[in-house]
Design an enzyme around this catalytic site. Structure first.
Site, PDB file in Angstrom:
ATOM      1  N   ASP A  11     -19.479 -11.437  -5.915  1.00 60.31           N
ATOM      2  CA  ASP A  11     -18.897 -11.362  -7.250  1.00 60.31           C
ATOM      3  C   ASP A  11     -17.456 -11.826  -7.158  1.00 60.31           C
ATOM      4  OD1 ASP A  11     -19.144 -10.411 -10.133  1.00 60.31           O
ATOM      5  OD2 ASP A  11     -17.357  -9.343  -9.462  1.00 60.31           O
ATOM      6  N   HIS A 160     -16.188  -4.514 -12.924  1.00 62.07           N
ATOM      7  CA  HIS A 160     -15.241  -5.633 -12.823  1.00 62.07           C
ATOM      8  C   HIS A 160     -14.341  -5.534 -11.600  1.00 62.07           C
ATOM      9  CE1 HIS A 160     -16.554  -7.777 -16.294  1.00 62.07           C
ATOM     10  NE2 HIS A 160     -16.480  -6.676 -17.021  1.00 62.07           N
TER      11      HIS A 160
END
Length: 184
Positions: A11, A160
């Site tokens: 990610d 996130h």
């Protein structure tokens, strides 16, 4: 006999929608089936250009990263070194796995080639959203993480934070594969 495949959940957080104009800000990764093997780093911005909404999502600032992030080449060297440490044999194939892999892959591929002249993943990228859509015979709208959470019941959540998100993605991947095995 084909080489063993090592699935790596990756990610990234970035300052905007495309590499080259915007900066790769942070990378999180884990080996999908050995999640104790993790990688995380923050990078110095390669460009001052940014989308304020993208920065708001990351919780990072360009000023902080300019001061505290790794120089880009060093960050990519460290990531490559970590990836190589995930292999027990040289012929094992590293497979990039992402949630909406097109976005994360574009930054990782661009940065590896621009700063190191190579990408240890080669051209191997697998998208969790596409995997889920294919395994459920659903629609693209069904591949939202909130929908997957209801169906798969992962313990982790997306935050996130790139490492936390890589671990969450790894759990989703394992749950999809498990569900596929149960339906065969």
């Amino acid at each position: 006999m084909p080489a063993q495949e090592i699935f790596i959940s990756v990610d990234v957080e970035a300052s905007g929608p495309i590499p080259g104009e915007y900066s790769l800000l942070s990378i999180g990764a884990c080996s999908i089936f050995e999640t104790e093997k993790t990688f995380r780093c923050e990078l110095q911005p390669s460009s001052p250009k940014h989308d304020p909404e993208a920065l708001a999502v990351t919780g990072l600032s360009l000023a902080h990263l300019e001061k505290n992030g790794l120089p880009v080449t060093k960050a990519m060297q460290q990531f490559e070194h970590w990836l190589e440490s995930c292999r027990s044999k040289q012929d094992e194939k590293l497979i990039f796995v992402g949630f909406n892999a097109a976005f994360d892959w574009s930054f990782i591929n661009y940065y590896f080639h621009k700063y190191l002249g190579r990408n240890p993943f080669g051209f191997s990228a697998l998208d969790i959203k596409a995997l889920y859509m294919g395994s459920t015979h659903g629609t693209w709208a069904d591949t939202k993480s909130s929908n997957m959470d209801v169906a798969l019941k992962p313990k982790l959540k997306g935050t996130h934070d790139p490492l936390e998100d890589a671990l969450y993605q790894a759990e989703l991947f394992r749950l999809i594969r498990k569900k596929e095995g149960e339906s065969n």
